[in-house]
Design a protein around this motif. Sequence first.
Motif, PDB file in Angstrom:
ATOM      1  N   ASP A   1      32.035 -26.523  37.320  1.00  0.00           N
ATOM      2  CA  ASP A   1      31.920 -25.062  37.237  1.00  0.00           C
ATOM      3  C   ASP A   1      31.134 -24.621  36.013  1.00  0.00           C
ATOM      4  O   ASP A   1      30.277 -23.743  36.095  1.00  0.00           O
ATOM      5  CB  ASP A   1      33.311 -24.418  37.219  1.00  0.00           C
ATOM      6  CG  ASP A   1      34.060 -24.637  38.522  1.00  0.00           C
ATOM      7  OD1 ASP A   1      33.383 -24.715  39.574  1.00  0.00           O
ATOM      8  OD2 ASP A   1      35.291 -24.751  38.483  1.00  0.00           O
ATOM      9  N   VAL A   2      31.438 -25.202  34.865  1.00  0.00           N
ATOM     10  CA  VAL A   2      30.754 -24.805  33.632  1.00  0.00           C
ATOM     11  C   VAL A   2      30.816 -25.953  32.638  1.00  0.00           C
ATOM     12  O   VAL A   2      31.793 -26.703  32.579  1.00  0.00           O
ATOM     13  CB  VAL A   2      31.390 -23.524  33.030  1.00  0.00           C
ATOM     14  CG1 VAL A   2      32.838 -23.788  32.622  1.00  0.00           C
ATOM     15  CG2 VAL A   2      30.575 -23.004  31.850  1.00  0.00           C
ATOM     16  N   PHE A   3      29.744 -26.111  31.869  1.00  0.00           N
ATOM     17  CA  PHE A   3      29.701 -27.120  30.810  1.00  0.00           C
ATOM     18  C   PHE A   3      29.990 -26.421  29.483  1.00  0.00           C
ATOM     19  O   PHE A   3      29.443 -25.349  29.222  1.00  0.00           O
ATOM     20  CB  PHE A   3      28.326 -27.795  30.763  1.00  0.00           C
ATOM     21  CG  PHE A   3      28.284 -29.037  29.915  1.00  0.00           C
ATOM     22  CD1 PHE A   3      28.557 -30.270  30.481  1.00  0.00           C
ATOM     23  CD2 PHE A   3      27.995 -28.977  28.561  1.00  0.00           C
ATOM     24  CE1 PHE A   3      28.530 -31.432  29.721  1.00  0.00           C
ATOM     25  CE2 PHE A   3      27.969 -30.119  27.786  1.00  0.00           C
ATOM     26  CZ  PHE A   3      28.233 -31.354  28.364  1.00  0.00           C
ATOM     27  N   PRO A   4      30.839 -27.002  28.634  1.00  0.00           N
ATOM     28  CA  PRO A   4      31.208 -26.322  27.383  1.00  0.00           C
ATOM     29  C   PRO A   4      30.030 -26.193  26.425  1.00  0.00           C
ATOM     30  O   PRO A   4      29.156 -27.060  26.381  1.00  0.00           O
ATOM     31  CB  PRO A   4      32.306 -27.218  26.807  1.00  0.00           C
ATOM     32  CG  PRO A   4      32.076 -28.559  27.429  1.00  0.00           C
ATOM     33  CD  PRO A   4      31.543 -28.290  28.804  1.00  0.00           C
ATOM     34  N   GLY A   5      30.026 -25.125  25.665  1.00  0.00           N
ATOM     35  CA  GLY A   5      29.001 -24.916  24.655  1.00  0.00           C
ATOM     36  C   GLY A   5      29.278 -25.712  23.385  1.00  0.00           C
ATOM     37  O   GLY A   5      30.332 -26.355  23.240  1.00  0.00           O
ATOM     38  N   GLU A   6      28.337 -25.662  22.453  1.00  0.00           N
ATOM     39  CA  GLU A   6      28.455 -26.443  21.227  1.00  0.00           C
ATOM     40  C   GLU A   6      29.708 -26.089  20.438  1.00  0.00           C
ATOM     41  O   GLU A   6      30.446 -26.964  19.984  1.00  0.00           O
ATOM     42  CB  GLU A   6      27.218 -26.220  20.347  1.00  0.00           C
ATOM     43  CG  GLU A   6      25.956 -26.876  20.864  1.00  0.00           C
ATOM     44  CD  GLU A   6      24.798 -26.691  19.892  1.00  0.00           C
ATOM     45  OE1 GLU A   6      25.013 -26.140  18.799  1.00  0.00           O
ATOM     46  OE2 GLU A   6      23.673 -27.110  20.246  1.00  0.00           O
ATOM     47  N   LEU A   7      29.980 -24.799  20.262  1.00  0.00           N
ATOM     48  CA  LEU A   7      31.118 -24.386  19.446  1.00  0.00           C
ATOM     49  C   LEU A   7      32.439 -24.813  20.076  1.00  0.00           C
ATOM     50  O   LEU A   7      33.380 -25.195  19.371  1.00  0.00           O
ATOM     51  CB  LEU A   7      31.089 -22.875  19.226  1.00  0.00           C
ATOM     52  CG  LEU A   7      29.920 -22.353  18.372  1.00  0.00           C
ATOM     53  CD1 LEU A   7      29.987 -20.842  18.239  1.00  0.00           C
ATOM     54  CD2 LEU A   7      29.928 -23.020  16.999  1.00  0.00           C
TER      55      LEU A   7
ATOM     56  N   GLU B   1      18.539 -25.427  27.452  1.00  0.00           N
ATOM     57  CA  GLU B   1      17.379 -24.669  27.009  1.00  0.00           C
ATOM     58  C   GLU B   1      17.725 -23.901  25.740  1.00  0.00           C
ATOM     59  O   GLU B   1      18.878 -23.523  25.512  1.00  0.00           O
ATOM     60  CB  GLU B   1      16.931 -23.711  28.113  1.00  0.00           C
ATOM     61  CG  GLU B   1      16.544 -24.433  29.402  1.00  0.00           C
ATOM     62  CD  GLU B   1      16.330 -23.475  30.547  1.00  0.00           C
ATOM     63  OE1 GLU B   1      16.626 -22.269  30.381  1.00  0.00           O
ATOM     64  OE2 GLU B   1      15.866 -23.923  31.610  1.00  0.00           O
ATOM     65  N   ARG B   2      16.741 -23.643  24.928  1.00  0.00           N
ATOM     66  CA  ARG B   2      16.951 -22.978  23.648  1.00  0.00           C
ATOM     67  C   ARG B   2      17.633 -21.622  23.844  1.00  0.00           C
ATOM     68  O   ARG B   2      17.182 -20.792  24.629  1.00  0.00           O
ATOM     69  CB  ARG B   2      15.614 -22.798  22.928  1.00  0.00           C
ATOM     70  CG  ARG B   2      15.758 -22.287  21.492  1.00  0.00           C
ATOM     71  CD  ARG B   2      14.400 -22.230  20.817  1.00  0.00           C
ATOM     72  NE  ARG B   2      14.515 -21.803  19.440  1.00  0.00           N
ATOM     73  CZ  ARG B   2      14.786 -22.614  18.412  1.00  0.00           C
ATOM     74  NH1 ARG B   2      14.970 -23.896  18.642  1.00  0.00           N
ATOM     75  NH2 ARG B   2      14.863 -22.149  17.181  1.00  0.00           N
ATOM     76  N   GLY B   3      18.742 -21.429  23.132  1.00  0.00           N
ATOM     77  CA  GLY B   3      19.437 -20.153  23.199  1.00  0.00           C
ATOM     78  C   GLY B   3      20.363 -20.000  24.380  1.00  0.00           C
ATOM     79  O   GLY B   3      20.972 -18.937  24.562  1.00  0.00           O
ATOM     80  N   ARG B   4      20.490 -21.049  25.221  1.00  0.00           N
ATOM     81  CA  ARG B   4      21.343 -20.964  26.399  1.00  0.00           C
ATOM     82  C   ARG B   4      22.383 -22.082  26.374  1.00  0.00           C
ATOM     83  O   ARG B   4      22.159 -23.146  25.814  1.00  0.00           O
ATOM     84  CB  ARG B   4      20.524 -21.061  27.686  1.00  0.00           C
ATOM     85  CG  ARG B   4      19.553 -19.903  27.874  1.00  0.00           C
ATOM     86  CD  ARG B   4      18.886 -19.989  29.235  1.00  0.00           C
ATOM     87  NE  ARG B   4      17.967 -18.866  29.454  1.00  0.00           N
ATOM     88  CZ  ARG B   4      17.297 -18.668  30.580  1.00  0.00           C
ATOM     89  NH1 ARG B   4      17.438 -19.525  31.589  1.00  0.00           N
ATOM     90  NH2 ARG B   4      16.496 -17.637  30.716  1.00  0.00           N
ATOM     91  N   GLN B   5      23.509 -21.829  27.006  1.00  0.00           N
ATOM     92  CA  GLN B   5      24.572 -22.831  27.075  1.00  0.00           C
ATOM     93  C   GLN B   5      24.136 -23.980  27.972  1.00  0.00           C
ATOM     94  O   GLN B   5      23.513 -23.753  29.014  1.00  0.00           O
ATOM     95  CB  GLN B   5      25.849 -22.186  27.623  1.00  0.00           C
ATOM     96  CG  GLN B   5      27.047 -23.129  27.634  1.00  0.00           C
ATOM     97  CD  GLN B   5      28.355 -22.395  27.832  1.00  0.00           C
ATOM     98  OE1 GLN B   5      28.529 -21.311  27.294  1.00  0.00           O
ATOM     99  NE2 GLN B   5      29.254 -22.977  28.606  1.00  0.00           N
ATOM    100  N   PRO B   6      24.461 -25.227  27.586  1.00  0.00           N
ATOM    101  CA  PRO B   6      24.099 -26.372  28.445  1.00  0.00           C
ATOM    102  C   PRO B   6      24.726 -26.245  29.826  1.00  0.00           C
ATOM    103  O   PRO B   6      25.788 -25.641  29.988  1.00  0.00           O
ATOM    104  CB  PRO B   6      24.681 -27.576  27.680  1.00  0.00           C
ATOM    105  CG  PRO B   6      24.843 -27.107  26.272  1.00  0.00           C
ATOM    106  CD  PRO B   6      25.163 -25.646  26.363  1.00  0.00           C
ATOM    107  N   ARG B   7      24.072 -26.828  30.814  1.00  0.00           N
ATOM    108  CA  ARG B   7      24.619 -26.871  32.168  1.00  0.00           C
ATOM    109  C   ARG B   7      24.370 -28.255  32.753  1.00  0.00           C
ATOM    110  O   ARG B   7      23.439 -28.958  32.344  1.00  0.00           O
ATOM    111  CB  ARG B   7      23.995 -25.795  33.054  1.00  0.00           C
ATOM    112  CG  ARG B   7      22.521 -25.985  33.352  1.00  0.00           C
ATOM    113  CD  ARG B   7      21.974 -24.850  34.215  1.00  0.00           C
ATOM    114  NE  ARG B   7      20.628 -25.094  34.684  1.00  0.00           N
ATOM    115  CZ  ARG B   7      19.528 -24.840  33.995  1.00  0.00           C
ATOM    116  NH1 ARG B   7      19.631 -24.305  32.779  1.00  0.00           N
ATOM    117  NH2 ARG B   7      18.331 -25.098  34.492  1.00  0.00           N
TER     118      ARG B   7
END
Length: 267
Positions: A43-49, A78-84
């Motif tokens: 469903d979603v991949f976690p962001g860096e934070l 992509e730069r500025g976007r959450q990984p997927r």
Amino acid sequence: MTHDSDGKASMTERKLNRGGGRPLWKQLQEELVRRLRAGEFDDVFPGELALVEDYQVSRHTVRQALSQLRADGLIVAERGRQPRVATAPEIRQPMGALYSLFSSVEASGLNQHSVVRALDLRADGVIASRLGLEASIPLVYLERVRFAGDEPLALDRVWLPAAVAESLLEADFSHTSLYAELAARTGLRLDHGREDIRAVNPTSAERALLHCPAGAAVFSINRLAHAQGRPLEWRHTVVRGDRFALAAEFSAHQGYRLTPATGSSLA
């Protein structure tokens, strides 16, 4: 501590081994691959934070781990976007020619290398008969796990008559083509052959070696290849079905046409 979809705190703790000497970023990368393969990120991949908080590591450690996942084609960031999660990397191989798994992997944008499990002389009566030889004739045997990026792609087993291929015992097959070494050391190049391809369930040992996802099938490929009018190679390859595809072309005017592979003299 992590948070659920409603933003409420949960007590899930994710720990890395900080005393074993292995880099934290590598441990994190392997843990994320495991969770990805288990479907946790469908469903979603976690962001860096979120990863920094979950694993209590630095942002630099997280970025190193994510960088490897990107290099392996497992996520898109992509730069500025959450990984997927990316569509599983697929190595597409045209049919109908002596092709190169080596070249096909690198053409897909992934680095390839091999872990050599065996390179020796042995006798095998069944394989010898397939090569038109006496049962006791010594054969050069090469067994490798072939990698595309950081993940296994194929288990490759090859037999050749020692009378012509014994010099291959001196080659380093961790990052080189068998056919290139054969040509350089013996002057022989395969010129035609036959393959039988089936979709099968891998054995438990093959599944473990190739890191196959649960329920995934593999391609079982048997190849008998000739050079200068005589059988020279018997090869059995087990390829992950979730990372490899076979392709052919057809049209209303020409019918079904097998497509020659680019760089098909190497494997």
